[in-house]
Scaffold this motif. Structure first.
Motif, PDB file in Angstrom:
ATOM      1  N   ILE A 427      56.541  55.687 -28.099  1.00 39.38           N
ATOM      2  CA  ILE A 427      56.316  55.577 -29.543  1.00 39.38           C
ATOM      3  C   ILE A 427      56.526  54.107 -29.882  1.00 39.38           C
ATOM      4  CG2 ILE A 427      56.994  56.335 -31.850  1.00 39.38           C
ATOM      5  CD1 ILE A 427      58.077  58.886 -30.626  1.00 39.38           C
ATOM      6  N   LYS A 428      55.459  53.348 -29.906  1.00 37.28           N
ATOM      7  CA  LYS A 428      55.556  51.895 -30.008  1.00 37.28           C
ATOM      8  C   LYS A 428      55.975  51.450 -31.410  1.00 37.28           C
ATOM      9  CE  LYS A 428      52.225  50.866 -26.346  1.00 37.28           C
ATOM     10  NZ  LYS A 428      52.395  52.194 -25.753  1.00 37.28           N
ATOM     11  N   PRO A 429      56.859  50.463 -31.504  1.00 34.99           N
ATOM     12  CA  PRO A 429      57.234  49.927 -32.809  1.00 34.99           C
ATOM     13  C   PRO A 429      56.106  49.074 -33.386  1.00 34.99           C
ATOM     14  CG  PRO A 429      58.247  48.622 -31.080  1.00 34.99           C
ATOM     15  CD  PRO A 429      57.549  49.781 -30.400  1.00 34.99           C
ATOM     16  N   VAL A 430      56.018  49.025 -34.709  1.00 36.43           N
ATOM     17  CA  VAL A 430      54.970  48.231 -35.369  1.00 36.43           C
ATOM     18  C   VAL A 430      55.570  47.223 -36.342  1.00 36.43           C
ATOM     19  CG1 VAL A 430      53.202  50.016 -35.123  1.00 36.43           C
ATOM     20  CG2 VAL A 430      54.667  50.011 -37.156  1.00 36.43           C
ATOM     21  N   SER A 431      56.905  47.061 -36.300  1.00 35.98           N
ATOM     22  CA  SER A 431      57.573  46.160 -37.240  1.00 35.98           C
ATOM     23  C   SER A 431      58.800  45.552 -36.577  1.00 35.98           C
ATOM     24  CB  SER A 431      57.993  46.921 -38.500  1.00 35.98           C
ATOM     25  OG  SER A 431      59.019  47.858 -38.180  1.00 35.98           O
ATOM     26  N   VAL A 432      59.351  44.537 -37.232  1.00 35.38           N
ATOM     27  CA  VAL A 432      60.572  43.899 -36.730  1.00 35.38           C
ATOM     28  C   VAL A 432      61.719  44.909 -36.683  1.00 35.38           C
ATOM     29  CG1 VAL A 432      62.300  42.118 -37.222  1.00 35.38           C
ATOM     30  CG2 VAL A 432      59.859  41.610 -37.501  1.00 35.38           C
ATOM     31  N   ASP A 433      61.881  45.701 -37.753  1.00 37.41           N
ATOM     32  CA  ASP A 433      62.946  46.697 -37.769  1.00 37.41           C
ATOM     33  C   ASP A 433      62.686  47.833 -36.796  1.00 37.41           C
ATOM     34  OD1 ASP A 433      64.282  45.191 -39.601  1.00 37.41           O
ATOM     35  OD2 ASP A 433      64.137  46.616 -41.259  1.00 37.41           O
ATOM     36  N   GLY A 434      61.422  48.090 -36.499  1.00 40.43           N
ATOM     37  CA  GLY A 434      61.097  49.092 -35.494  1.00 40.43           C
ATOM     38  C   GLY A 434      61.645  48.689 -34.131  1.00 40.43           C
ATOM     39  N   ILE A 435      61.549  47.402 -33.811  1.00 41.27           N
ATOM     40  CA  ILE A 435      62.146  46.895 -32.571  1.00 41.27           C
ATOM     41  C   ILE A 435      63.663  46.964 -32.656  1.00 41.27           C
ATOM     42  CG2 ILE A 435      62.511  44.782 -31.223  1.00 41.27           C
ATOM     43  CD1 ILE A 435      59.562  44.160 -31.636  1.00 41.27           C
ATOM     44  N   LYS A 436      64.218  46.614 -33.809  1.00 37.20           N
ATOM     45  CA  LYS A 436      65.667  46.667 -34.001  1.00 37.20           C
ATOM     46  C   LYS A 436      66.207  48.066 -33.711  1.00 37.20           C
ATOM     47  CE  LYS A 436      67.494  44.938 -37.863  1.00 37.20           C
ATOM     48  NZ  LYS A 436      67.935  44.860 -39.288  1.00 37.20           N
ATOM     49  N   ARG A 437      65.518  49.089 -34.199  1.00 36.53           N
ATOM     50  CA  ARG A 437      65.993  50.459 -33.996  1.00 36.53           C
ATOM     51  C   ARG A 437      65.941  50.876 -32.524  1.00 36.53           C
ATOM     52  NH1 ARG A 437      63.725  51.060 -39.194  1.00 36.53           N
ATOM     53  NH2 ARG A 437      61.626  51.501 -38.440  1.00 36.53           N
TER      54      ARG A 437
END
Length: 483
Positions: A427-437
């Motif tokens: 489930i690929k992240p699409v935002s900076v906070d998505g990577i953070k999580r």
């Protein structure tokens, strides 16, 4: 597309249900309104796995909390979710509170919660020397813990997707209508057409409504309103690692006005979290106010007088899905066969999430869903957390993959390799906070001030244009133009 089960919402409840259903030969889809999972209440709560002494005996809250906290250790181990079994205190400050502590202990016994005891002031001080001298007694529940709620949600969702579940992000449900079962699966007597605001359509024989604070609105698309979500905002302080150790357990005060009140607790990432307050609000209002923070600070110092809130690295707020019912609303909607509500999932919803999948499966079977267990189910997951490795393991990892030798987030010692692993996840992240999580980059003292530009560059390396980069939810664009 036609499915056996559609789950609306991919917070921790929807993800936990998807995880359980992915053990069976079912065609399941999760419909998430936002651009990532864990984007609502799940990412902004206390992260407590409650022991289970608080809910009213016999309630769904009590039953699922007790089961959930029992299942949590094994599931966290298999799915590699950060968790710490700290135990918790409920502190009394006067004779009235002493009575409450005894009542909670008795309620815990009725809920079959083990490893509880009532401590006197000297016992309290021995275990937690920084607590107030004014505390007269405390309920000590040894089975309580702290977990990373967004990582738990991701673990459930990623494992479900790995086992064949589909996830549709940016699918904000706009309408649901009953359709002839021939348009979906002929062996069932019920079928629904679910349409997004963009016009995308999904057909499903069974629907799980796990839409959090919007669950009442989703319910009203198929039936007359029978409950209402009354959202409550809770604000927090998150303290730097420097504050770590001021308490080693979750410290509650006696509950009041239907809430568990302001707590001071360690997190599984070695921070200290303080909060929340409880204020009626709108469903999307996550503003932080000076009034709310001052209230939290006053009550936190009542429990831990020496706490230094100037060590705060972030303030945030989450919205709870309180409802007009005094319990979780988990049931098939009488006038809509095959449509099942999981609504009003407030505290201890995170604790109960470990058992939500079983509850959903039982209701789906009762509603007519046929299930057959898969012969092959992947029930484990493993992540590389560079800073937790031994020196020898770090050297070998860097030798095998040099990107793990590049530290991007200095506060949390998160490497480029970990960020690339997040960007390559199922489930690929699409935002900076998505990577953070996914890997904790940006969670430290500077809150991304140092590492965000590098994270943005890595997102662009994976195909996003600079003007597509978002901080978190849709519309939260960061870069206005090139210089």
């Amino acid at each position: 597309m036609s499915y056996d089960v559609a789950i609306i919402g991919c917070g921790v409840t929807g993800a936990a249900i998807a995880f359980e259903l992915s053990k069976y030969n079912l065609k399941t889809v999760i419909l998430e309104a936002e651009n990532d999972v864990a984007s609502g209440t799940t990412k902004a709560n206390s992260g407590i796995i409650h022991a289970g002494y608080d809910p009213r005996p016999g309630s769904l809250m009590a039953i699922l909390n007790a089961l959930g906290s029992e299942y949590a250790p094994e599931l966290c181990r298999k799915l590699d979710v950060p968790v710490k079994w700290t135990g918790s205190f409920v502190c009394a400050f006067d004779k009235k509170d002493d009575v409450t502590v005894k009542e909670l202990y008795g309620r815990g016994l009725k809920n079959r919660i083990s490893q509880m005891e009532i401590l006197n002031p000297s016992q309290i001080k021995k275990l937690e020397p920084n607590l107030s001298d004014k505390i007269t007694s405390a309920l000590y529940a040894k089975t309580a813990g702290v977990v990373s709620p967004w990582e738990l949600c991701l673990a459930f969702a990623e494992t479900a997707v790995l086992n064949g579940t589909e996830l549709k992000r940016n699918f904000k449900v706009n309408s649901i209508k009953k359709i002839p079962c021939e348009q979906c699966n002929k062996e069932y007597k019920n079928a629904y057409e679910i349409t997004s605001g963009k016009g995308e359509k999904v057909n499903a024989s069974f629907v799980i409504n796990a839409a959090g604070v919007y669950a009442d609105e989703i319910h009203s698309l198929v039936a007359k309103p029978s409950y209402k979500i009354k959202p409550s905002r809770g604000q927090y302080f998150l303290l730097d690692h420097e504050a770590s150790g001021i308490v080693n357990r979750v410290i509650f005060q006696c509950p009041s006005n239907g809430t568990k009140g302001v707590l001071v607790a360690p997190t599984c990432h070695d921070n200290i979290i303080v909060g929340p307050d409880a204020e009626a609000t709108e469903k999307d209002d996550i503003a932080v106010t000076s009034q709310g923070l001052n209230y939290i600070a006053e009550l936190a110092k009542k429990s831990v007088p020496s706490i230094d809130l100037s060590l705060s690295i972030r303030n945030f707020a989450g919205v709870r899905a309180n409802s007009t019912k005094d319990d979780f609303i988990i049931r098939e909607v009488p006038e809509s066969k095959g449509f099942i509500d999981f609504a009003g999932i407030k505290s201890p919803g995170l604790s109960a999430s470990f058992a939500m999948g079983e509850a959903a499966l039982m209701l789906l079977e009762k509603a007519g869903l046929h299930i057959e267990q898969k012969k092959r189910f992947i029930d484990t997951r493993k992540k590389i957390r560079f800073k937790e490795l031994s020196e020898q393991e770090k050297k070998q990892l860097i030798k095998d993959n040099y990107t793990y030798g590049r530290v991007v987030c200095r506060c949390e010692t998160i490497t480029e390799g970990e960020i690339l692993a997040a960007l390559n996840s199922i489930i690929k992240p699409v935002s900076v906070d998505g990577i953070k999580r996914r890997c904790n980059a940006g969670m430290g003292r500077c809150q991304g001030g140092f590492c965000s530009p590098r994270v943005i560059k890595l997102l662009m390396d994976f195909g996003l244009e600079y003007d597509e980069i978002m901080q978190d939810k849709n519309g939260s664009y960061i870069i206005a133009g090139e210089l």
